[in-house]
Scaffold this motif. Structure first.
Motif, PDB file in Angstrom:
ATOM      1  N   LYS A 139      48.177  33.920  11.191  1.00 44.75           N
ATOM      2  CA  LYS A 139      49.112  34.917  11.710  1.00 44.75           C
ATOM      3  C   LYS A 139      49.057  36.202  10.866  1.00 44.75           C
ATOM      4  O   LYS A 139      48.979  37.315  11.401  1.00 44.75           O
ATOM      5  CB  LYS A 139      50.527  34.324  11.658  1.00 44.75           C
ATOM      6  CG  LYS A 139      51.438  34.840  12.747  1.00 44.75           C
ATOM      7  CD  LYS A 139      52.720  34.029  12.774  1.00 44.75           C
ATOM      8  CE  LYS A 139      53.803  34.816  13.471  1.00 44.75           C
ATOM      9  NZ  LYS A 139      55.113  34.175  13.376  1.00 44.75           N
TER      10      LYS A 139
ATOM     11  N   ASP B  20      61.529  27.667  26.059  1.00 41.61           N
ATOM     12  CA  ASP B  20      60.728  27.893  24.852  1.00 41.61           C
ATOM     13  C   ASP B  20      59.302  27.393  25.014  1.00 41.61           C
ATOM     14  O   ASP B  20      58.332  28.082  24.697  1.00 41.61           O
ATOM     15  CB  ASP B  20      61.347  27.113  23.675  1.00 41.61           C
ATOM     16  CG  ASP B  20      62.221  28.006  22.828  1.00 41.61           C
ATOM     17  OD1 ASP B  20      62.517  29.119  23.302  1.00 41.61           O
ATOM     18  OD2 ASP B  20      62.584  27.579  21.715  1.00 41.61           O
ATOM     19  N   ASN B  21      59.209  26.155  25.472  1.00 40.53           N
ATOM     20  CA  ASN B  21      57.882  25.554  25.625  1.00 40.53           C
ATOM     21  C   ASN B  21      57.098  26.200  26.767  1.00 40.53           C
ATOM     22  O   ASN B  21      55.870  26.240  26.733  1.00 40.53           O
ATOM     23  CB  ASN B  21      57.995  24.039  25.838  1.00 40.53           C
ATOM     24  CG  ASN B  21      58.177  23.314  24.507  1.00 40.53           C
ATOM     25  OD1 ASN B  21      57.857  23.876  23.455  1.00 40.53           O
ATOM     26  ND2 ASN B  21      58.673  22.099  24.558  1.00 40.53           N
ATOM     27  N   GLU B  22      57.818  26.673  27.765  1.00 37.26           N
ATOM     28  CA  GLU B  22      57.160  27.388  28.857  1.00 37.26           C
ATOM     29  C   GLU B  22      56.451  28.626  28.289  1.00 37.26           C
ATOM     30  O   GLU B  22      55.299  28.924  28.629  1.00 37.26           O
ATOM     31  CB  GLU B  22      58.206  27.802  29.912  1.00 37.26           C
ATOM     32  CG  GLU B  22      57.638  28.345  31.201  1.00 37.26           C
ATOM     33  CD  GLU B  22      56.754  27.337  31.943  1.00 37.26           C
ATOM     34  OE1 GLU B  22      57.137  26.154  32.050  1.00 37.26           O
ATOM     35  OE2 GLU B  22      55.667  27.744  32.403  1.00 37.26           O
ATOM     36  N   ALA B  23      57.131  29.312  27.380  1.00 35.92           N
ATOM     37  CA  ALA B  23      56.532  30.503  26.763  1.00 35.92           C
ATOM     38  C   ALA B  23      55.328  30.115  25.918  1.00 35.92           C
ATOM     39  O   ALA B  23      54.284  30.779  25.941  1.00 35.92           O
ATOM     40  CB  ALA B  23      57.571  31.224  25.912  1.00 35.92           C
ATOM     41  N   LYS B  24      55.456  29.013  25.161  1.00 30.37           N
ATOM     42  CA  LYS B  24      54.337  28.560  24.336  1.00 30.37           C
ATOM     43  C   LYS B  24      53.161  28.139  25.213  1.00 30.37           C
ATOM     44  O   LYS B  24      52.002  28.398  24.892  1.00 30.37           O
ATOM     45  CB  LYS B  24      54.768  27.376  23.456  1.00 30.37           C
ATOM     46  CG  LYS B  24      55.666  27.780  22.307  1.00 30.37           C
ATOM     47  CD  LYS B  24      55.992  26.562  21.439  1.00 30.37           C
ATOM     48  CE  LYS B  24      57.048  26.910  20.401  1.00 30.37           C
ATOM     49  NZ  LYS B  24      57.649  25.700  19.798  1.00 30.37           N
ATOM     50  N   PHE B  25      53.479  27.482  26.307  1.00 31.48           N
ATOM     51  CA  PHE B  25      52.436  27.025  27.232  1.00 31.48           C
ATOM     52  C   PHE B  25      51.658  28.221  27.794  1.00 31.48           C
ATOM     53  O   PHE B  25      50.429  28.208  27.865  1.00 31.48           O
ATOM     54  CB  PHE B  25      53.085  26.214  28.370  1.00 31.48           C
ATOM     55  CG  PHE B  25      52.111  25.707  29.396  1.00 31.48           C
ATOM     56  CD1 PHE B  25      51.234  24.660  29.094  1.00 31.48           C
ATOM     57  CD2 PHE B  25      52.069  26.262  30.677  1.00 31.48           C
ATOM     58  CE1 PHE B  25      50.338  24.181  30.039  1.00 31.48           C
ATOM     59  CE2 PHE B  25      51.174  25.785  31.617  1.00 31.48           C
ATOM     60  CZ  PHE B  25      50.308  24.751  31.313  1.00 31.48           C
ATOM     61  N   GLN B  27      51.162  30.993  26.376  1.00 32.96           N
ATOM     62  CA  GLN B  27      50.285  31.534  25.332  1.00 32.96           C
ATOM     63  C   GLN B  27      49.043  30.680  25.112  1.00 32.96           C
ATOM     64  O   GLN B  27      48.017  31.168  24.637  1.00 32.96           O
ATOM     65  CB  GLN B  27      51.055  31.631  24.009  1.00 32.96           C
ATOM     66  CG  GLN B  27      52.063  32.770  23.992  1.00 32.96           C
ATOM     67  CD  GLN B  27      52.898  32.776  22.722  1.00 32.96           C
ATOM     68  OE1 GLN B  27      52.761  31.898  21.874  1.00 32.96           O
ATOM     69  NE2 GLN B  27      53.777  33.750  22.613  1.00 32.96           N
ATOM     70  N   LEU B  28      49.150  29.404  25.426  1.00 31.96           N
ATOM     71  CA  LEU B  28      48.012  28.505  25.207  1.00 31.96           C
ATOM     72  C   LEU B  28      46.863  28.784  26.173  1.00 31.96           C
ATOM     73  O   LEU B  28      45.691  28.747  25.792  1.00 31.96           O
ATOM     74  CB  LEU B  28      48.445  27.044  25.401  1.00 31.96           C
ATOM     75  CG  LEU B  28      49.268  26.391  24.296  1.00 31.96           C
ATOM     76  CD1 LEU B  28      49.767  25.021  24.765  1.00 31.96           C
ATOM     77  CD2 LEU B  28      48.422  26.232  23.038  1.00 31.96           C
ATOM     78  N   LEU B  45      53.447  19.731  23.146  1.00 31.23           N
ATOM     79  CA  LEU B  45      54.705  20.395  23.527  1.00 31.23           C
ATOM     80  C   LEU B  45      55.653  19.400  24.189  1.00 31.23           C
ATOM     81  O   LEU B  45      56.846  19.349  23.885  1.00 31.23           O
ATOM     82  CB  LEU B  45      54.430  21.557  24.484  1.00 31.23           C
ATOM     83  CG  LEU B  45      53.678  22.776  23.934  1.00 31.23           C
ATOM     84  CD1 LEU B  45      53.518  23.836  25.027  1.00 31.23           C
ATOM     85  CD2 LEU B  45      54.408  23.371  22.738  1.00 31.23           C
ATOM     86  N   GLU B  48      57.078  17.044  21.578  1.00 31.66           N
ATOM     87  CA  GLU B  48      58.066  17.698  20.726  1.00 31.66           C
ATOM     88  C   GLU B  48      59.396  17.870  21.469  1.00 31.66           C
ATOM     89  O   GLU B  48      60.471  17.770  20.899  1.00 31.66           O
ATOM     90  CB  GLU B  48      57.551  19.071  20.270  1.00 31.66           C
ATOM     91  CG  GLU B  48      56.590  18.974  19.078  1.00 31.66           C
ATOM     92  CD  GLU B  48      55.653  20.188  18.966  1.00 31.66           C
ATOM     93  OE1 GLU B  48      54.586  20.026  18.360  1.00 31.66           O
ATOM     94  OE2 GLU B  48      55.992  21.261  19.497  1.00 31.66           O
ATOM     95  N   GLN B  49      59.283  18.075  22.770  1.00 31.77           N
ATOM     96  CA  GLN B  49      60.488  18.313  23.568  1.00 31.77           C
ATOM     97  C   GLN B  49      61.332  17.053  23.733  1.00 31.77           C
ATOM     98  O   GLN B  49      62.548  17.099  23.650  1.00 31.77           O
ATOM     99  CB  GLN B  49      60.081  18.874  24.938  1.00 31.77           C
ATOM    100  CG  GLN B  49      61.244  19.328  25.787  1.00 31.77           C
ATOM    101  CD  GLN B  49      60.754  20.101  27.011  1.00 31.77           C
ATOM    102  OE1 GLN B  49      59.856  20.930  26.921  1.00 31.77           O
ATOM    103  NE2 GLN B  49      61.331  19.806  28.163  1.00 31.77           N
TER     104      GLN B  49
END
Lengths: 436, 179
Positions: A139, B20-25, B27-28, B45, B48-49
């Motif tokens: 990062k 949150d995880n939707e946003a991370k997904f 980005q993946l 993800l 973790e959820q």
């Protein structure tokens, strides 16, 4: 001559894991020079340094890079193997935790040399803290222009993606890693084609170990000749040795090749714990053949000398057995590991690791038959060189060597009249034979 | 391959990524040239959820990545860190490989069995602890060791492990006992 610290130079610096700390210690200084060099010049430099892969196979790094086709329309990839899993190995973890920017700088060197724009770092799933440190470093590198587009106005673009594994030893094999990175079970691929031609996402791919890549900044800064001047004719430079087991001070120690194995262990760790006698040494991870105390005292620590004994330098994982360590139970632990980690696609491995484990388990638990020892020795050759990857060999080689070098200990377990006294952890937990 | 598992039944609970995880997904996806390569990170993800991965979560990940469900199921089955059943609040992964064996993981297993009354693969009735024996975690220089609460606990002794377990039982942060 004192061993120069190449990989571990910054391990004791409290802030080396941060960009600020790394820069203060001269980090990323090679980039100016690097981006002025032609890719082929970088490859030549690495070839001349004699650097060999530190993941276990010891393949010359520069040569590996030169197999990547020059004229291809496909993207090329770098996979950094941070799936450290060979039992006894814990050195890449230190690099990831304490010096992650050296890895990133090394990645830039490799990517520039080979013409790669995307590097995946495949890190083992259990490495929570190394992952956190590495993630923070990546990062920071992005935020300060050391990764991404047009790095430091060089016109070079490199992206780094950290990919977390999920608990499978076999993904440390380079093609197992590639399969896993593609989102599949980590079952190694038959070779050829080699990853250099058809690697991840069907594109030319370099797979290098963390330590290998982390040696690159030093080589580019100090030159190939300086690196090649250390070590022996064919084993050049230094390596991180993870020393564990029954020694006074286990840990990671950097050493130059060519020194006496036992002397190196003794000087680094203070020798056998509690003043006990030395029984045996595993020089290169649990896949390696074992060395008796006498062999360990009389061999030099370099690829060729260790290979001449039938053992290997491997990933530099040295494990020390003291006089109380039971070789039969040790083999049981080793074989249980390989039976557990076999991916199951090749019958000689899937069946072989399982049966070797079953047999040594019944020997150790007092159910062994006199013919069991030779039965194990008969199974081993049928597991060598007959499978897609070397996991089967990794079980058969130690099995044969433990039995050949310590046969009387195995026989003692079968001799019902004189069952051996278990000195280590008497009354310890019995392994469940089938609960792999 | 490491574990022969039983067929997993659907949990009956629908699954979707949290915001949150939707946003991370999101980005993946651009990080990989294929959608299939996102299976492992997407499963992380999901785990973790919810703490583990349900059949519904596997089907969800398959749908989101346009993969056959079996491709996702196979991955979950193959990797030991993907859990299809809830673990305890504190999931103890005790290393049993060579150096930890030499340095006495057996005594630590003995303590866990005596003190918590659970063996490998089991969970305490109150759901506080679950326990598994694992292969080499790459911490052989500080053996014996274990992983719990997403971190390593190194240079363990029976006495130190007992303090850690006590802290967990009393609702204290066990990190205070890591000395």
């Amino acid at each position: 001559m004192a061993t120069p610290k190449i990989i571990s130079a910054r391990f004791d610096e409290k802030k080396a894991h941060t960009l600020e700390g790394y820069l203060a210690l001269g980090g990323y200084a090679t980039l100016k020079k690097l981006f002025k060099m032609k890719p082929d010049e970088v490859i030549d430099e690495v070839k001349r340094s004699g650097l060999r892969g530190r993941g276990g196979a010891g393949f010359p790094t520069g040569m590996k890079w030169s197999f990547i086709p020059k004229n291809t329309d496909k993207p090329k990839y770098l996979c950094v193997n941070a799936d450290e899993g060979e039992p006894g190995t814990f050195k890449d973890r230190l690099i990831l935790e304490r010096d992650p920017h050296a890895l990133i700088e090394g990645i830039l060197i490799c990517c520039h040399a080979v013409g790669i724009k995307t590097a995946y770092i495949y890190i083992r799933g259990e490495y929570d803290f190394p992952l956190a440190r590495l993630g923070a470093a990546v990062k920071e590198a992005y935020a300060n222009g050391y990764l991404g587009k047009n790095i430091k106005n060089s016109g070079v673009d490199v992206d780094v993606v950290i990919h977390r594994g999920a608990g499978a030893y076999i993904c440390g094999d380079e093609t197992g890693l590639i399969e896993s990175l593609e989102g599949k079970k980590g079952q190694p691929r038959p070779k050829p084609p080699f990853p250099a031609i058809v690697g991840v996402f069907d594109c030319p791919t370099v797979v290098n170990n963390v330590e290998t890549i982390s040696a690159l900044p030093w080589i580019m800064t100090n030159g190939a000749d300086a690196y090649a001047a250390i070590g022996t004719e064919k084993s050049k430079g230094t390596m991180l040795f993870s020393i564990s087991g029954m020694v006074e001070r286990p840990g990671v120690y950097e050493g130059a090749f060519g020194v006496n194995l036992w002397k190196f262990i003794e000087e680094s760790t203070g020798g056998v714990k509690g003043g006990k006698k030395l029984k045996a040494v595993i020089p290169g991870g649990s896949s390696s053949a074992i060395l008796t105390a006498e062999e360990a005292r009389n061999v030099n620590l370099d690829y060729e000398s260790i290979a001449a004994t039938g053992a290997m330098v491997g990933s530099g994982a040295i494990m020390v057995f003291d006089e109380d360590t039971c070789v039969v139970e040790a083999l049981e632990v080793v074989l249980r590991f390989y039976a557990h980690e076999s991916c199951g696609q090749c019958p000689p491995c899937r069946e072989g690791t399982y049966w070797l484990y079953e047999i040594v388990n019944r020997i150790r638990t007092g159910r062994g038959r006199p013919e069991d020892i030779d039965l194990m020795l008969a199974i081993c050759p049928d597991m060598l060189g007959r499978t897609v990857c070397v996991l089967a060999d990794s079980a058969a080689i130690p099995a044969a060597s433990y039995i050949k070098k310590f046969r009387s200990e195995f026989e003692a377990y079968i001799d019902k009249a004189n069952p051996p006294e278990r000195k280590l952890h008497p009354g310890g937990i019995n392994f469940e034979a089938r609960a792999l | 391959m490491s574990h022969a598992r039983h067929a997993i039944a659907p949990s009956g609970k629908p699954f979707a990524f949290s915001p949150d995880n939707e946003a991370k997904f999101a980005q993946l996806l651009p990080k990989y040239p294929t959608k299939r390569a996102v299976i492992l990170p997407a499963l992380w993800l999901a785990q973790e959820q919810e703490g583990h991965i349900t059949v519904e979560a596997m089907e969800y990940v398959a749908r989101r990545l346009e993969q056959p469900a079996v491709a996702v199921f196979a991955v979950v089955e193959f990797y030991t860190m993907f859990k299809t059943e809830p673990t305890g609040k504190h999931h103890i992964q005790l290393c049993r490989t060579l150096s930890c064996w030499m340095r006495g993981y057996q005594d630590l297993q003995g303590l866990i069995e005596r003190k918590l009354g659970i063996g490998p693969g089991e969970k305490t009735p109150d759901g506080k602890f679950s326990f598994e024996l694992v292969e080499c975690l790459g911490s052989c220089g500080t053996a014996p060791m274990m992983r719990m609460d997403d971190r390593y606990w190194e240079n363990l002794t029976v006495e130190k492990l007992e303090r850690i377990v006590d802290a967990c039982n009393q609702g204290r942060d066990p990190a205070g006992e890591d000395h």
